[in-house]
Design a protein around this motif. Structure first.
Motif, short mmCIF file in Angstrom:
data_model
loop_
_atom_site.label_atom_id
_atom_site.label_comp_id
_atom_site.label_asym_id
_atom_site.label_seq_id
_atom_site.Cartn_x
_atom_site.Cartn_y
_atom_site.Cartn_z
N PHE A 55 58.79 49.22 -76.62
CA PHE A 55 59.13 48.90 -75.24
C PHE A 55 58.08 48.00 -74.59
CE2 PHE A 55 61.64 52.78 -75.93
CZ PHE A 55 62.89 52.31 -75.55
N GLN A 56 56.82 48.14 -75.00
CA GLN A 56 55.78 47.25 -74.46
C GLN A 56 56.05 45.80 -74.85
OE1 GLN A 56 51.64 48.30 -75.24
NE2 GLN A 56 51.06 46.16 -75.23
N LEU A 58 58.91 44.37 -75.85
CA LEU A 58 60.14 43.86 -75.24
C LEU A 58 59.96 43.63 -73.74
CD1 LEU A 58 62.81 46.06 -77.06
CD2 LEU A 58 62.16 43.70 -77.56
N PHE A 59 59.24 44.54 -73.07
CA PHE A 59 59.04 44.41 -71.63
C PHE A 59 58.26 43.16 -71.28
CE2 PHE A 59 56.23 45.10 -67.98
CZ PHE A 59 57.16 45.29 -66.98
N PHE A 60 57.10 42.97 -71.93
CA PHE A 60 56.27 41.82 -71.57
C PHE A 60 56.89 40.50 -72.03
CE2 PHE A 60 52.87 45.02 -71.06
CZ PHE A 60 52.44 44.66 -69.79
N ALA A 62 60.11 39.86 -72.03
CA ALA A 62 61.15 39.56 -71.03
C ALA A 62 60.53 39.17 -69.70
CB ALA A 62 62.07 40.77 -70.87
N LEU A 63 59.56 39.96 -69.23
CA LEU A 63 58.96 39.69 -67.93
C LEU A 63 58.17 38.37 -67.95
CD1 LEU A 63 58.24 40.64 -65.04
CD2 LEU A 63 56.26 41.81 -66.03
N ASN A 79 51.28 40.94 -77.63
CA ASN A 79 51.47 42.39 -77.57
C ASN A 79 51.63 43.02 -78.94
OD1 ASN A 79 51.84 43.40 -74.56
ND2 ASN A 79 52.74 41.35 -74.67
N ASN A 203 48.70 38.50 -72.51
CA ASN A 203 49.81 38.02 -71.69
C ASN A 203 49.43 36.86 -70.78
OD1 ASN A 203 51.87 40.00 -72.48
ND2 ASN A 203 50.56 41.49 -71.46
#
Length: 279
Positions: A55-56, A58-60, A62-63, A79, A203
Motif C-alpha cells: 500500500f505504501q 501504490l499510495f505514493f 498514485a499521489l 519506495n 519521493n
C-alpha cells in the motif's frame, strides 16, 4: 540476541573460541528473529511485511504522479527501496528493546558470550528480510507501475539494495540501543522512517530540497543506495555506481559500530544503576 537457549550440544565448552563465537553469531541471530517475532506463521509475516509495503508503494506512486505530473516509476523505485525500513528500522529496534520488555535481558547479559558475535548475529536476518521486501516491492512495481530494469545492471541493483538494507538495519540498531533507556522505542523508529521519506530522495528529488536538508541526507541510509539503484535502472554500469554503493555500505558500518558501543555503554550503565530490566 534473544535469550532463547542455543542447544548446549551446539556450543563448544570454550565460550571465547572462534567456533563458539560463530555459533552465537549464526544461531543466536536466527533464534532471536524467530523467538521475538514469531515469523513461523505466514499469517503474521504476509500482512506485516508485505501488506504495508504494497500500500505504501501504490499510495505514493498514485499521489506523487497526480500531484507533480512525474512518472509513477520515480516514486515506485524510491519506495521499493525504502520499504526495507519495515525490517531494518522496526525489526532491529524491537530486537534489542524487546529483550527488556520480555524480561530476557538480564539472562542475556549474564551470559559469557562474545558481545560482538551476540550483537552482530542479529543483523543477518534483518538484512536478508529487508532485501526480500525490497525485491517484492520491485516485482510489484514491475507488474503494476511500469518499472523496467536493464538486465545488464541487475547485479549493481542487487548490491545497492543489500548495502541499503544493511545501513538501514545498522541505524535501526542504534535506535534499539537507545530503546534500552526509553519507554517507547518505536516512537523514535517512526520518526526515522518518516525522516527517510522526506530527506533521502524517496519521493522528493534531492535537488529540490534546501541545502541544509541535502547535507543531512548525505549521512543517512538510503540516500546513496537509492541513487545507485536509480542509476542502475537507467542503465549506468557498475563502475558508475560502485562509489555510491561503497558509501552506503560505509555509512552502515559507521552506524553499526556506533550501535555496538552504545549498547555496551547502556549495558555498563544498567549494571551500575541496577536498571537492566526496568520498564
Amino acid at each position: 540476541m534473544s535469550s532463547a537457549a542455543i542447544p548446549a550440544s551446539s556450543v563448544p565448552s570454550h565460550p571465547g573460541s572462534l567456533r563458539a563465537n560463530w555459533r552465537v553469531f549464526w544461531y543466536g541471530g536466527q533464534l532471536s528473529y524467530s523467538a521475538l517475532f514469531n515469523w513461523a506463521r505466514p499469517s503474521i509475516y504476509i500482512p506485516t511485511l508485505l501488506g504495508a509495503p504494497t500500500f505504501q508503494i501504490l499510495f505514493f506512486a498514485a499521489l506523487g504522479s497526480y500531484a507533480t505530473g512525474m512518472d509513477p516509476a520515480f516514486f515506485a523505485i524510491g519506495n521499493s527501496v525504502q520499504v526495507c525500513a519495515m525490517s531494518g528500522i522496526y525489526g532491529m529496534t524491537m530486537a534489542v528493546a524487546n529483550e527488556r520488555w520480555f524480561g530476557t535481558l538480564p539472562a542475556l547479559m549474564a551470559s559469557p558470550a562474545n558481545r560482538a558475535a551476540l550483537f552482530g548475529g542479529r543483523f543477518i536476518p534483518f538484512i536478508v528480510n529487508g532485501f526480500l521486501i525490497s525485491t517484492y516491492g520491485f516485482a510489484l512495481s514491475w507488474v503494476l507501475l511500469g518499472v523496467r530494469f536493464d538486465v545488464a545492471t541487475l547485479g549493481a541493483m542487487v548490491l545497492a539494495m543489500i548495502a541499503t538494507a544493511f545501513s538501514c538495519s545498522a541505524i535501526g540498531a542504534v535506535q534499539g540501543g537507545l530503546s534500552l533507556r526509553l519507554r517507547d522505542g518505536l516512537f523514535g523508529a517512526n520518526l526515522l522512517v518518516f525522516l527517510f521519506l522526506l530527506l533521502c530522495g524517496v519521493n522528493i528529488p534531492l535537488e529540490a530540497l534546501p541545502p541544509w536538508m541535502q547535507a543531512i541526507s548525505q549521512v543517512l541510509p538510503f540516500t546513496h543506495g537509492l541513487a545507485a539503484v536509480r542509476a542502475a535502472i537507467d542503465g549506468a554500469p557498475f563502475s558508475a555506481v560502485s562509489g555510491l554503493i561503497a558509501t552506503e555500505f560505509l555509512i552502515g558500518v559507521v552506524y553499526a559500530v556506533a550501535a555496538f558501543f552504545l549498547f555496551r555503554w547502556m549495558e555498563r550503565g544498567a549494571y551500575r544503576n541496577a536498571t537492566l530490566d526496568v520498564r
